[in-house]
Design an enzyme around this catalytic site. Structure first.
Site, PDB file in Angstrom:
ATOM      1  N   ARG A 112     -26.410  -2.139  19.937  1.00  0.00           N
ATOM      2  CA  ARG A 112     -25.264  -3.059  20.042  1.00  0.00           C
ATOM      3  C   ARG A 112     -24.231  -2.623  19.015  1.00  0.00           C
ATOM      4  O   ARG A 112     -24.581  -2.085  17.962  1.00  0.00           O
ATOM      5  CB  ARG A 112     -25.665  -4.504  19.723  1.00  0.00           C
ATOM      6  CG  ARG A 112     -26.589  -5.131  20.721  1.00  0.00           C
ATOM      7  CD  ARG A 112     -25.889  -5.438  22.039  1.00  0.00           C
ATOM      8  NE  ARG A 112     -26.738  -6.185  22.937  1.00  0.00           N
ATOM      9  CZ  ARG A 112     -27.619  -5.657  23.798  1.00  0.00           C
ATOM     10  NH1 ARG A 112     -27.757  -4.330  23.859  1.00  0.00           N
ATOM     11  NH2 ARG A 112     -28.359  -6.419  24.573  1.00  0.00           N
ATOM     12  N   ARG A 146     -33.583  -3.275  17.561  1.00  0.00           N
ATOM     13  CA  ARG A 146     -32.379  -2.600  18.050  1.00  0.00           C
ATOM     14  C   ARG A 146     -31.726  -1.751  16.966  1.00  0.00           C
ATOM     15  O   ARG A 146     -31.976  -1.956  15.783  1.00  0.00           O
ATOM     16  CB  ARG A 146     -31.319  -3.644  18.453  1.00  0.00           C
ATOM     17  CG  ARG A 146     -31.599  -4.316  19.769  1.00  0.00           C
ATOM     18  CD  ARG A 146     -30.599  -5.421  19.987  1.00  0.00           C
ATOM     19  NE  ARG A 146     -30.755  -5.999  21.304  1.00  0.00           N
ATOM     20  CZ  ARG A 146     -30.329  -7.202  21.648  1.00  0.00           C
ATOM     21  NH1 ARG A 146     -29.738  -7.976  20.767  1.00  0.00           N
ATOM     22  NH2 ARG A 146     -30.496  -7.634  22.878  1.00  0.00           N
ATOM     23  N   GLY A 193       2.375   3.006   2.304  1.00  0.00           N
ATOM     24  CA  GLY A 193       3.642   2.983   3.048  1.00  0.00           C
ATOM     25  C   GLY A 193       4.723   2.217   2.295  1.00  0.00           C
ATOM     26  O   GLY A 193       5.841   2.716   2.081  1.00  0.00           O
ATOM     27  N   THR A 194       4.386   1.005   1.848  1.00  0.00           N
ATOM     28  CA  THR A 194       5.353   0.149   1.147  1.00  0.00           C
ATOM     29  C   THR A 194       5.817   0.803  -0.154  1.00  0.00           C
ATOM     30  O   THR A 194       7.007   0.769  -0.492  1.00  0.00           O
ATOM     31  CB  THR A 194       4.711  -1.229   0.840  1.00  0.00           C
ATOM     32  OG1 THR A 194       4.286  -1.796   2.072  1.00  0.00           O
ATOM     33  CG2 THR A 194       5.657  -2.175   0.142  1.00  0.00           C
ATOM     34  N   MET A 239     -13.157  -1.173   8.755  1.00  0.00           N
ATOM     35  CA  MET A 239     -11.857  -0.554   8.518  1.00  0.00           C
ATOM     36  C   MET A 239     -11.983   0.616   7.537  1.00  0.00           C
ATOM     37  O   MET A 239     -12.978   0.752   6.835  1.00  0.00           O
ATOM     38  CB  MET A 239     -10.853  -1.575   8.020  1.00  0.00           C
ATOM     39  CG  MET A 239     -10.306  -2.431   9.153  1.00  0.00           C
ATOM     40  SD  MET A 239      -9.056  -3.572   8.602  1.00  0.00           S
ATOM     41  CE  MET A 239      -8.504  -4.233  10.183  1.00  0.00           C
ATOM     42  N   GLY A 251       0.835  -1.201   0.000  1.00  0.00           N
ATOM     43  CA  GLY A 251       0.000   0.000   0.000  1.00  0.00           C
ATOM     44  C   GLY A 251       0.863   1.241   0.000  1.00  0.00           C
ATOM     45  O   GLY A 251       2.058   1.215  -0.349  1.00  0.00           O
ATOM     46  N   ILE A 268      -6.959  -3.111   1.292  1.00  0.00           N
ATOM     47  CA  ILE A 268      -8.414  -3.316   1.359  1.00  0.00           C
ATOM     48  C   ILE A 268      -9.130  -1.972   1.434  1.00  0.00           C
ATOM     49  O   ILE A 268     -10.290  -1.867   1.098  1.00  0.00           O
ATOM     50  CB  ILE A 268      -8.845  -4.211   2.543  1.00  0.00           C
ATOM     51  CG1 ILE A 268      -8.532  -3.556   3.890  1.00  0.00           C
ATOM     52  CG2 ILE A 268      -8.271  -5.600   2.442  1.00  0.00           C
ATOM     53  CD1 ILE A 268      -9.358  -4.137   5.036  1.00  0.00           C
ATOM     54  N   ASP A 269      -8.427  -0.920   1.887  1.00  0.00           N
ATOM     55  CA  ASP A 269      -9.073   0.389   2.071  1.00  0.00           C
ATOM     56  C   ASP A 269      -9.358   1.097   0.747  1.00  0.00           C
ATOM     57  O   ASP A 269     -10.127   2.049   0.716  1.00  0.00           O
ATOM     58  CB  ASP A 269      -8.175   1.312   2.909  1.00  0.00           C
ATOM     59  CG  ASP A 269      -8.093   0.875   4.359  1.00  0.00           C
ATOM     60  OD1 ASP A 269      -8.740  -0.129   4.714  1.00  0.00           O
ATOM     61  OD2 ASP A 269      -7.383   1.533   5.136  1.00  0.00           O
TER      62      ASP A 269
END
Ligand code: F6P
Length: 366
Positions: free
Chosen positions: A280, A176, A118-119, A183, A116, A140-141
């Site tokens: 929840r 509910r 950084g790499t 992510m 990604g 995945i982002d």
């Protein structure tokens, strides 16, 4: 001309990494009779005594449906800022010269770096220090520029969509509000696309700081229309208009990388208070990154692997493979890592969600 190429996978793991490795090995070995060396655990494998292994047709057999990466990965091994323990303290030092030297000892002609933001930034820096490099985008982002989509993203969205389908039946049975935290630290693609596909009532993303009052109002209107349950998707990097991202572990404690998490619980608590209904929270976490890739990610990973070998053959270093439209092509790595690919708050996808009646965290101007 016979060549040796090296490959590594860096950053967080991602479904489809093995498809890339297999694509690289098969096209290098079958079509060109080249040798492929796998570097273990990202750039970490070039620190100290290099950790490498031969990648043959045999070693990539059966890996296409497997999640993760057979080479291992690391999202802490930045050679330009490498953590070294000294006298009980961690100091960050530049050990990139050692990494370059170790790479040359392998006798490889080029390195394919799969990763990604950084790499690929590290890859770009090491290219300038003399490692002939080709990049393959992964996350995945889906927050990398220079490509329409990264592999792994499709699998993550499928997993979250299935989770939303499952949450619907239990939310409806118990009347509910269910909040699903997913992510997406800087970009809300996973939350937005899975939220639309999974019929969420509200989707909160980092690109649109949310107004909790407006969210509660929208959920209340839904209740008044007769729906006694609600589904809310929150990206881990989402934050209220008057507040910050929720950080679990700070950058100072975690080698400069903030670990996010907890916004789902805060949103659920506020919904419980303002709606006076049971809530929840479910945090999907690394389930989104694990397991078998979808057919889309297997094919995209394979295409990227094959294209990366082609770029090495043409000695077009400093390039990153990319999908544009339906075509695999290549771009300058710099274009991909310059800035992030974030959701456009006024773009078509957000407008579609709002037209479908989904609350995006902001009051709508009508
Ligand atoms: O970049 C991909 C990603 O999954 C982010 O969405 C998330 O914040 C991060 O990785 C989590 O990383 P780690 O595996 O270090 O917990």
């Amino acid at each position: 001309m016979s060549r040796t190429i090296a490959i590594l996978t860096g950053g967080g793991d991602c479904p489809g990494l093995n498809a890339v490795i297999r694509g690289v090995v098969r096209s290098a070995v079958l079509e060109r009779r080249w040798r492929v060396v796998g570097i273990e655990d990202g750039f970490d494998g070039l620190v100290g005594d290099p950790r490498t292994r031969e990648l043959t047709l045999e070693s990539v057999r059966g890996i296409l449906p497997r999640g993760g990466t057979i080479l291992g990965t690391s999202n802490r091994g930045n050679p330009l800022s490498y953590p070294v323990e000294e006298g009980g303290k961690t100091r960050l030092v530049d050990i990139s010269d050692q990494v370059v030297e170790n790479f040359h000892k392998l006798g490889a002609d080029a390195l394919i770096a799969v990763g990604g933001d950084g790499t690929l930034k590290i890859a770009r820096a090491l290219q300038e220090k003399g490692i002939p490099m080709v990049g393959v985008p992964k996350t995945i982002d889906n927050d990398l520029r220079g490509t329409d989509v990264t592999f792994g993203y499709n699998t993550a969205v499928s997993i979250v969509t299935e989770a939303l389908d499952r949450l619907h039946s239990t939310a409806e049975s118990h009347h509910r509000a269910m909040v699903l935290e997913v992510m997406g630290r800087d970009a809300g693609w996973i939350a937005l696309e899975s939220g639309i596909a999974g019929s969420a009532d509200a989707i909160l993303i980092p690109e649109i700081p949310f107004d909790m009052g407006a969210v509660c109002q929208a959920l209340d209107q839904r209740r008044q229309r007769g729906s006694k349950f609600s589904i809310v998707v929150v990206a881990e990097g989402a934050h209220p208009q008057d507040g910050d991202k929720v950080v679990q572990v700070s950058g100072v404690e975690n080698l400069g990388v903030e670990r996010l998490g907890g916004i789902g619980a805060r949103v659920a608590e506020r919904i419980g208070q303002c709606m006076r209904m049971e809530t929840r929270v479910v945090v999907l976490g690394h389930v989104q990154r694990g397991g078998t890739p979808t057919h889309f990610d297997r094919i995209l990973g394979s295409r990227f692997g094959v294209k990366a070998v082609e770029l090495v053959e043409q000695e077009r270093y400093g390039r990153m493979v990319s999908l544009q439209g339906r075509q695999v092509c290549d771009v300058d790595i710099v274009d991909a890592v310059d800035s992030l690919n974030r959701v456009d708050p006024d773009g078509d996808l957000v407008k579609t969600a709002e037209a479908l009646g989904i609350m995006l965290g902001r009051a709508r101007v009508s």
